[in-house]
Design a protein around this motif. Sequence first.
Motif, PDB file in Angstrom:
ATOM      1  N   MET A   1       4.262  -6.063   6.139  1.00 52.07           N
ATOM      2  CA  MET A   1       5.120  -6.659   5.124  1.00 52.07           C
ATOM      3  C   MET A   1       5.786  -5.563   4.312  1.00 52.07           C
ATOM      4  O   MET A   1       5.133  -4.645   3.837  1.00 52.07           O
ATOM      5  CB  MET A   1       4.277  -7.544   4.211  1.00 52.07           C
ATOM      6  N   ARG A   2       7.075  -5.675   4.160  1.00 53.42           N
ATOM      7  CA  ARG A   2       7.812  -4.673   3.396  1.00 53.42           C
ATOM      8  C   ARG A   2       7.813  -5.013   1.909  1.00 53.42           C
ATOM      9  O   ARG A   2       7.991  -6.154   1.515  1.00 53.42           O
ATOM     10  CB  ARG A   2       9.257  -4.589   3.870  1.00 53.42           C
ATOM     11  N   ASN A   3       7.631  -3.962   1.117  1.00 47.45           N
ATOM     12  CA  ASN A   3       7.748  -4.078  -0.330  1.00 47.45           C
ATOM     13  C   ASN A   3       9.029  -3.380  -0.752  1.00 47.45           C
ATOM     14  O   ASN A   3       9.426  -2.381  -0.152  1.00 47.45           O
ATOM     15  CB  ASN A   3       6.570  -3.392  -1.026  1.00 47.45           C
ATOM     16  N   VAL A   4       9.662  -3.890  -1.811  1.00 49.11           N
ATOM     17  CA  VAL A   4      10.827  -3.229  -2.377  1.00 49.11           C
ATOM     18  C   VAL A   4      10.404  -2.645  -3.718  1.00 49.11           C
ATOM     19  O   VAL A   4       9.965  -3.367  -4.611  1.00 49.11           O
ATOM     20  CB  VAL A   4      12.009  -4.212  -2.568  1.00 49.11           C
ATOM     21  N   LEU A   5      10.512  -1.321  -3.820  1.00 46.76           N
ATOM     22  CA  LEU A   5      10.192  -0.614  -5.050  1.00 46.76           C
ATOM     23  C   LEU A   5      11.502  -0.260  -5.729  1.00 46.76           C
ATOM     24  O   LEU A   5      12.450   0.194  -5.073  1.00 46.76           O
ATOM     25  CB  LEU A   5       9.394   0.648  -4.742  1.00 46.76           C
ATOM     26  N   VAL A   6      11.581  -0.457  -7.046  1.00 50.12           N
ATOM     27  CA  VAL A   6      12.824  -0.236  -7.784  1.00 50.12           C
ATOM     28  C   VAL A   6      12.549   0.712  -8.948  1.00 50.12           C
ATOM     29  O   VAL A   6      11.610   0.496  -9.719  1.00 50.12           O
ATOM     30  CB  VAL A   6      13.402  -1.570  -8.299  1.00 50.12           C
ATOM     31  N   CYS A  31      11.252   2.599   4.977  1.00 51.91           N
ATOM     32  CA  CYS A  31      12.094   1.923   5.966  1.00 51.91           C
ATOM     33  C   CYS A  31      13.573   2.118   5.646  1.00 51.91           C
ATOM     34  O   CYS A  31      14.393   2.299   6.541  1.00 51.91           O
ATOM     35  CB  CYS A  31      11.769   0.429   5.996  1.00 51.91           C
ATOM     36  N   ARG A  32      13.888   2.060   4.359  1.00 41.73           N
ATOM     37  CA  ARG A  32      15.277   2.179   3.909  1.00 41.73           C
ATOM     38  C   ARG A  32      15.253   2.539   2.431  1.00 41.73           C
ATOM     39  O   ARG A  32      14.374   2.117   1.691  1.00 41.73           O
ATOM     40  CB  ARG A  32      15.979   0.844   4.112  1.00 41.73           C
ATOM     41  N   GLU A  49       6.544  -0.049   3.724  1.00 46.85           N
ATOM     42  CA  GLU A  49       5.409  -0.848   4.171  1.00 46.85           C
ATOM     43  C   GLU A  49       4.092  -0.281   3.680  1.00 46.85           C
ATOM     44  O   GLU A  49       3.079  -0.957   3.727  1.00 46.85           O
ATOM     45  CB  GLU A  49       5.406  -0.937   5.701  1.00 46.85           C
ATOM     46  N   SER A  50       4.111   0.975   3.197  1.00 42.82           N
ATOM     47  CA  SER A  50       2.830   1.600   2.873  1.00 42.82           C
ATOM     48  C   SER A  50       2.796   2.419   1.586  1.00 42.82           C
ATOM     49  O   SER A  50       1.715   2.711   1.084  1.00 42.82           O
ATOM     50  CB  SER A  50       2.398   2.496   4.032  1.00 42.82           C
TER      51      SER A  50
END
Length: 71
Positions: A1-6, A31-32, A49-50
């Motif tokens: 599962m991808r997390n988005v960090l801001v 990932c991006r 993801e990590s």
Amino acid sequence: MRNVLVFRTNINSDQRIHRAACRLCKLRGICRWSIDLEDCDCVLRIETESLTESDIIRLLTKAGLQCTVLN
């Protein structure tokens, strides 16, 4: 599962973008990523993801960049 960090950063010039890119591109687990230079907070978004927020802050701080979590 991808997390988005801001994050709020001071990555607002070509030199700082290059400095951040050199470090971010070497990290496994990203990932991006993107930086919004149009935003007054120079928002950095990372899909991972990590990695954790602390991982990113530590990496960019070592590179001489400012980086704080943006809620």
